[in-house]
Structures are given as C-alpha cells and as structure tokens.
Design a protein around this motif. Structure first.
Motif, PDB file in Angstrom:
ATOM      1  N   ASP A 119     -28.495 -51.301 -10.640  1.00 37.17           N
ATOM      2  CA  ASP A 119     -27.118 -51.538 -11.087  1.00 37.17           C
ATOM      3  C   ASP A 119     -26.170 -51.766  -9.915  1.00 37.17           C
ATOM      4  O   ASP A 119     -25.069 -51.202  -9.865  1.00 37.17           O
ATOM      5  N   GLY A 120     -26.617 -52.549  -8.926  1.00 38.45           N
ATOM      6  CA  GLY A 120     -25.773 -52.887  -7.793  1.00 38.45           C
ATOM      7  C   GLY A 120     -25.683 -51.821  -6.711  1.00 38.45           C
ATOM      8  O   GLY A 120     -25.052 -52.038  -5.689  1.00 38.45           O
ATOM      9  N   LYS A 121     -26.299 -50.673  -6.917  1.00 43.08           N
ATOM     10  CA  LYS A 121     -26.297 -49.613  -5.909  1.00 43.08           C
ATOM     11  C   LYS A 121     -27.575 -49.704  -5.097  1.00 43.08           C
ATOM     12  O   LYS A 121     -28.675 -49.727  -5.655  1.00 43.08           O
ATOM     13  N   ARG A 122     -27.415 -49.712  -3.775  1.00 47.49           N
ATOM     14  CA  ARG A 122     -28.577 -49.825  -2.891  1.00 47.49           C
ATOM     15  C   ARG A 122     -29.333 -48.509  -2.796  1.00 47.49           C
ATOM     16  O   ARG A 122     -28.787 -47.438  -2.984  1.00 47.49           O
ATOM     17  N   TRP A 123     -30.619 -48.634  -2.450  1.00 47.55           N
ATOM     18  CA  TRP A 123     -31.485 -47.505  -2.108  1.00 47.55           C
ATOM     19  C   TRP A 123     -31.649 -46.519  -3.270  1.00 47.55           C
ATOM     20  O   TRP A 123     -31.677 -45.318  -3.079  1.00 47.55           O
ATOM     21  N   GLN A 124     -31.789 -47.056  -4.473  1.00 44.30           N
ATOM     22  CA  GLN A 124     -31.864 -46.201  -5.665  1.00 44.30           C
ATOM     23  C   GLN A 124     -33.255 -46.123  -6.289  1.00 44.30           C
ATOM     24  O   GLN A 124     -33.594 -45.118  -6.899  1.00 44.30           O
ATOM     25  N   LYS A 125     -34.048 -47.184  -6.165  1.00 43.86           N
ATOM     26  CA  LYS A 125     -35.326 -47.258  -6.885  1.00 43.86           C
ATOM     27  C   LYS A 125     -36.490 -47.497  -5.922  1.00 43.86           C
ATOM     28  O   LYS A 125     -36.346 -48.152  -4.901  1.00 43.86           O
ATOM     29  N   SER A 126     -37.638 -46.974  -6.319  1.00 44.41           N
ATOM     30  CA  SER A 126     -38.870 -47.178  -5.545  1.00 44.41           C
ATOM     31  C   SER A 126     -39.660 -48.340  -6.130  1.00 44.41           C
ATOM     32  O   SER A 126     -39.386 -48.805  -7.243  1.00 44.41           O
ATOM     33  N   VAL A 127     -40.681 -48.757  -5.412  1.00 45.28           N
ATOM     34  CA  VAL A 127     -41.588 -49.798  -5.899  1.00 45.28           C
ATOM     35  C   VAL A 127     -42.245 -49.345  -7.208  1.00 45.28           C
ATOM     36  O   VAL A 127     -42.437 -50.136  -8.132  1.00 45.28           O
ATOM     37  N   LYS A 128     -42.536 -48.062  -7.286  1.00 46.31           N
ATOM     38  CA  LYS A 128     -43.167 -47.495  -8.485  1.00 46.31           C
ATOM     39  C   LYS A 128     -42.186 -47.475  -9.662  1.00 46.31           C
ATOM     40  O   LYS A 128     -42.561 -47.802 -10.788  1.00 46.31           O
ATOM     41  N   ARG A 185     -56.539 -44.411  -2.950  1.00 46.73           N
ATOM     42  CA  ARG A 185     -55.516 -43.417  -3.296  1.00 46.73           C
ATOM     43  C   ARG A 185     -54.242 -44.094  -3.805  1.00 46.73           C
ATOM     44  O   ARG A 185     -53.611 -43.601  -4.737  1.00 46.73           O
ATOM     45  N   LEU A 186     -53.860 -45.225  -3.214  1.00 47.51           N
ATOM     46  CA  LEU A 186     -52.706 -45.968  -3.728  1.00 47.51           C
ATOM     47  C   LEU A 186     -52.965 -46.417  -5.159  1.00 47.51           C
ATOM     48  O   LEU A 186     -52.106 -46.268  -6.031  1.00 47.51           O
ATOM     49  N   ARG A 187     -54.159 -46.953  -5.395  1.00 51.34           N
ATOM     50  CA  ARG A 187     -54.502 -47.442  -6.741  1.00 51.34           C
ATOM     51  C   ARG A 187     -54.547 -46.304  -7.754  1.00 51.34           C
ATOM     52  O   ARG A 187     -54.107 -46.459  -8.895  1.00 51.34           O
ATOM     53  N   GLN A 188     -55.060 -45.157  -7.347  1.00 54.58           N
ATOM     54  CA  GLN A 188     -55.128 -44.002  -8.242  1.00 54.58           C
ATOM     55  C   GLN A 188     -53.745 -43.420  -8.519  1.00 54.58           C
ATOM     56  O   GLN A 188     -53.489 -42.911  -9.611  1.00 54.58           O
ATOM     57  N   SER A 189     -52.857 -43.492  -7.548  1.00 52.44           N
ATOM     58  CA  SER A 189     -51.531 -42.892  -7.670  1.00 52.44           C
ATOM     59  C   SER A 189     -50.507 -43.819  -8.313  1.00 52.44           C
ATOM     60  O   SER A 189     -49.403 -43.393  -8.630  1.00 52.44           O
ATOM     61  N   ILE A 199     -53.876 -52.640 -10.457  1.00 53.23           N
ATOM     62  CA  ILE A 199     -53.648 -54.090 -10.522  1.00 53.23           C
ATOM     63  C   ILE A 199     -52.529 -54.517  -9.581  1.00 53.23           C
ATOM     64  O   ILE A 199     -52.507 -55.640  -9.093  1.00 53.23           O
ATOM     65  N   LYS A 200     -51.613 -53.615  -9.288  1.00 57.68           N
ATOM     66  CA  LYS A 200     -50.450 -53.952  -8.463  1.00 57.68           C
ATOM     67  C   LYS A 200     -50.695 -53.774  -6.961  1.00 57.68           C
ATOM     68  O   LYS A 200     -49.830 -54.076  -6.159  1.00 57.68           O
ATOM     69  N   ILE A 201     -51.891 -53.309  -6.595  1.00 59.10           N
ATOM     70  CA  ILE A 201     -52.228 -53.104  -5.183  1.00 59.10           C
ATOM     71  C   ILE A 201     -53.167 -54.213  -4.728  1.00 59.10           C
ATOM     72  O   ILE A 201     -54.271 -54.359  -5.243  1.00 59.10           O
ATOM     73  N   GLN A 202     -52.710 -54.991  -3.756  1.00 56.66           N
ATOM     74  CA  GLN A 202     -53.516 -56.069  -3.183  1.00 56.66           C
ATOM     75  C   GLN A 202     -53.730 -55.751  -1.701  1.00 56.66           C
ATOM     76  O   GLN A 202     -53.005 -54.955  -1.117  1.00 56.66           O
ATOM     77  N   ASP A 203     -54.740 -56.392  -1.107  1.00 60.96           N
ATOM     78  CA  ASP A 203     -54.923 -56.200   0.336  1.00 60.96           C
ATOM     79  C   ASP A 203     -55.511 -57.444   0.977  1.00 60.96           C
ATOM     80  O   ASP A 203     -55.954 -58.361   0.289  1.00 60.96           O
ATOM     81  N   GLY A 204     -55.473 -57.429   2.305  1.00 60.34           N
ATOM     82  CA  GLY A 204     -56.035 -58.526   3.079  1.00 60.34           C
ATOM     83  C   GLY A 204     -57.536 -58.368   3.185  1.00 60.34           C
ATOM     84  O   GLY A 204     -58.190 -57.860   2.275  1.00 60.34           O
TER      85      GLY A 204
END
Length: 158
Positions: free
Chosen positions: A58-67, A111-115, A119-124
C-alpha cells in the motif's frame, strides 16, 4: 555463509547460451559458502531470506517479504563471495571446496523449498560458468552473513 540478495523484476541464468532457469518479480540470491559453514548457517540464511521485508505494501516501503507476496527466488552459487586479495589477485581459499560445497548448497536449496514453495525456488548450475541476467528493482541489494562462532578456526586446504 554469505548471501547477496537483490530485489528483481526478473532474473535468469544461462550456461553456454542455454537457459537454465528464470524468474519474474522476486529475489536473486548469490550464495557463498565458507569452508567452516554448517547446516546451522543454512538455517540462519533460509530464515532471514524468507523473512526480509524488501517489498512495498500500500505504498509503504519495507513492509512485505518475498514469502508474504508469494514471489520467486533465483539462487546462484558463487564461491567468489569468499575472497581476499593477495596483491591484485583474488584468493578463494576461504571458500568451501567442490563436493562439500555442492552438498551444503543443495541442502540450502532443499531447506528453502521446504520452508517456502518448491516451485518458486530456482537455481543456476553449481560449478558451471554462468551468465546471470538481473533486472534489479530499486535497486535494492542486501548482504547477509551467518553469525560466526567466537572461536572459529581458520580453514585448511585439504
């Protein structure tokens, strides 16, 4: 363990001009593993990466995480994050070597995928010569490092 986290509009990894993975809005995370890192370091970084509030609400910075926003994460192993200069030449002896690093990096991804959402975790491609294309958003770049034990030992080449 060290992570350089960039908020992105899009990111992708190619190897030999072939697309390995790509994401839309979210985070691109460059991951360096030090020779003394353990699963404790993995747990710390996973928890922090998923909780970092780098996005607006809602226009406020630093409020939400990627999750919170259900965005993507592209992880790229990068041993060069653990360097020191010897004159003008980088020395990477502090970085964990080969198979041990690959195993700990894969544990980090697991651990990222489990947490979060697998599907949202990709890697090189671990150990490959990669081209990382990042469309930084902001730009916003945050560096994280897992806490070091008070009596950490120097790594010895094996």
């Amino acid at each position: 363990m060290r992570a350089v986290i960039q908020r992105v509009r899009a990111a992708k990894v190619t190897v030999l001009d072939e697309l390995v993975s790509s994401i839309g809005p979210g985070l691109c995370v460059l991951v360096g593993i030090k020779c003394s890192d353990t699963t404790t370091d993995v747990e710390y970084l996973v928890r922090k990466i998923l909780a970092l509030r780098l996005f607006e609400d809602d226009g406020k910075r630093w409020q939400k995480s990627v999750k919170d926003l259900q965005l993507d994460i592209l992880c790229v192993s990068q041993f060069t994050l653990y360097h020191r200069l010897k004159g003008n030449k980088p020395d990477f002896s502090a970085a964990m070597k080969g198979e041990d690093a690959n195993q700990l990096y894969n544990h980090f991804l697991d651990r990222l995928r489990q947490s979060y959402d697998a599907i949202k975790i990709q890697d090189g491609k671990f150990g490959a010569y990669m081209q990382v294309h990042i469309e930084n958003d902001g730009p916003v770049t945050i560096e994280l490092e897992s806490p070091q034990p008070k009596h950490s030992e120097e790594c010895v080449d094996k």
